[in-house]
Design an enzyme around this catalytic site. Structure first.
Site, PDB file in Angstrom:
ATOM      1  N   ASP A 162      -3.079   2.209   7.222  1.00 38.62           N
ATOM      2  CA  ASP A 162      -2.283   1.756   6.090  1.00 38.62           C
ATOM      3  C   ASP A 162      -2.002   0.258   6.150  1.00 38.62           C
ATOM      4  OD1 ASP A 162      -2.142   4.391   5.107  1.00 38.62           O
ATOM      5  OD2 ASP A 162      -0.452   4.836   6.424  1.00 38.62           O
ATOM      6  N   GLU A 173      -2.479  -1.533  -5.660  1.00 36.72           N
ATOM      7  CA  GLU A 173      -3.752  -0.946  -6.051  1.00 36.72           C
ATOM      8  C   GLU A 173      -3.588  -0.157  -7.338  1.00 36.72           C
ATOM      9  OE1 GLU A 173      -7.284   1.838  -4.050  1.00 36.72           O
ATOM     10  OE2 GLU A 173      -5.372   1.549  -3.039  1.00 36.72           O
ATOM     11  N   ASP A 186       0.854  -1.183   0.000  1.00 36.88           N
ATOM     12  CA  ASP A 186       0.000   0.000   0.000  1.00 36.88           C
ATOM     13  C   ASP A 186       0.892   1.235   0.000  1.00 36.88           C
ATOM     14  OD1 ASP A 186      -2.587   1.375   0.237  1.00 36.88           O
ATOM     15  OD2 ASP A 186      -1.852   1.977   2.212  1.00 36.88           O
TER      16      ASP A 186
END
Length: 319
Positions: free
Chosen positions: A302, A211, A127
């Site tokens: 996160d 992502e 992430d």
């Protein structure tokens, strides 16, 4: 000037218009000398290459219409036995010259990484953020260097000095070169940091889950109230260079035989509980920790997103 350079410029122009008419790129823009990168591309008939027998992969490069070889400081040697097919000489805005050599290189894939004690490929959720640049699902965090903030005072001082100089003067050009050298320093430090980070992630993991971020949409200019805060957020995103990080992960995974899984950008990785999978309300950027309304688990924003990305990536890969 060698004729091969002029012919190659016409080929580049033809390629640019071809991409435009296919709808793959915008209309070609004119370049102004000295305000962008100046490049001369030489094909195989436009230069002479003599390999150094004492240092394989390095040697002497002599361009057409020149009798003296280039004084090159090699950053890396060429693959053994490979002859350059094409090279480009580039001058950036900081006044530095680079030689980019095109060769064919066969990169061997890395050994498969398994979870310790099992034969299951090791997967990691990656992430990206602003408080920390990269967060892994095991809680590991890599700091955000914040280079623009670190050099903000020097940049501001040089910008004020630039606007005090007379337009078109030599002193103004000198200050502009100082600003370009400082920006080149920031870019080099950022690129080196990202290369080390992405290489480490690729070497230590077999499956990487990220992502699908739309950086352009995230940096859209705000209107009306709150535009000052949005401008600072855009600057932080630009300084983090998320797009370059993802680009490096893509090609390094392809090089070294790793699997890169890209999760849809609308997947609620941040506000979904990684324990009970309950999706909570939207979270402001300032909220770093939150409690799940379903099971009461306390999550780091996160780390929870990285765990969700890993689980979703493994599910997509299995499907």
């Amino acid at each position: 000037m060698s004729s091969t350079v002029l012919q190659q410029s016409l080929r580049h122009l033809d390629q640019a218009y071809g991409r435009f008419f296919k709808g793959e790129a915008r209309y070609p823009r004119r370049k102004k000398k000295g305000r962008s990168r100046d490049t001369a591309t030489y094909v195989r008939t436009g230069f002479r290459w003599v390999e150094d027998p004492g240092r394989p992969g390095t040697g002497l490069i002599t361009l057409a219409k020149q009798s003296v070889p280039l004084d090159v400081r090699w950053s890396r040697a060429l693959p053994a036995g490979e002859v350059p097919v094409r090279l480009s000489v580039t001058r950036d805005r900081a006044g530095r010259y680079f030689v980019s050599v095109l060769v064919e290189e066969r990169i061997a894939p890395l050994p498969v990484v398994f979870v310790p004690g099992t034969r299951e490929p090791k997967a990691v959720g990656v992430d990206v953020g602003l408080a920390s640049l990269v967060i892994l699902d095991d809680g590991t965090k890599f700091d955000h260097p914040r280079l623009l903030k670190r050099y903000a005072e020097r940049l501001a001082r040089l910008q004020r000095e630039l606007h005090r100089k007379v337009r078109g003067s030599k002193n103004r050009r000198k200050v502009r070169e100082k600003i370009a050298r400082l920006y080149a320093l920031i870019s080099d430090v950022r690129r080196d940091m990202l290369n080390q980070l992405t290489t480490r992630l690729v070497r230590e993991n077999q499956v990487l889950v990220v992502e699908d971020l739309s950086v352009g949409a995230l940096m859209r200019v705000a209107r009306g109230k709150g535009r000052g805060r949005k401008a600072k957020l855009n600057q932080a995103i630009m300084d983090a260079s998320w797009g370059e990080l993802l680009r490096q992960l893509r090609y390094k995974c392809e090089w070294y035989g790793r699997t890169l899984v890209v999760v849809d950008r609308f997947f609620p990785s941040t506000r979904r509980c990684s324990a009970c999978h309950v999706t909570g309300p939207r979270l402001d950027v300032s909220v770093r920790k939150w409690t799940c309304p379903g099971c009461g688990a306390l999550h780091d924003r996160d780390v929870n997103a990285a765990v969700n990305l890993r689980d979703e990536g493994v599910r997509l890969l299995a499907a």
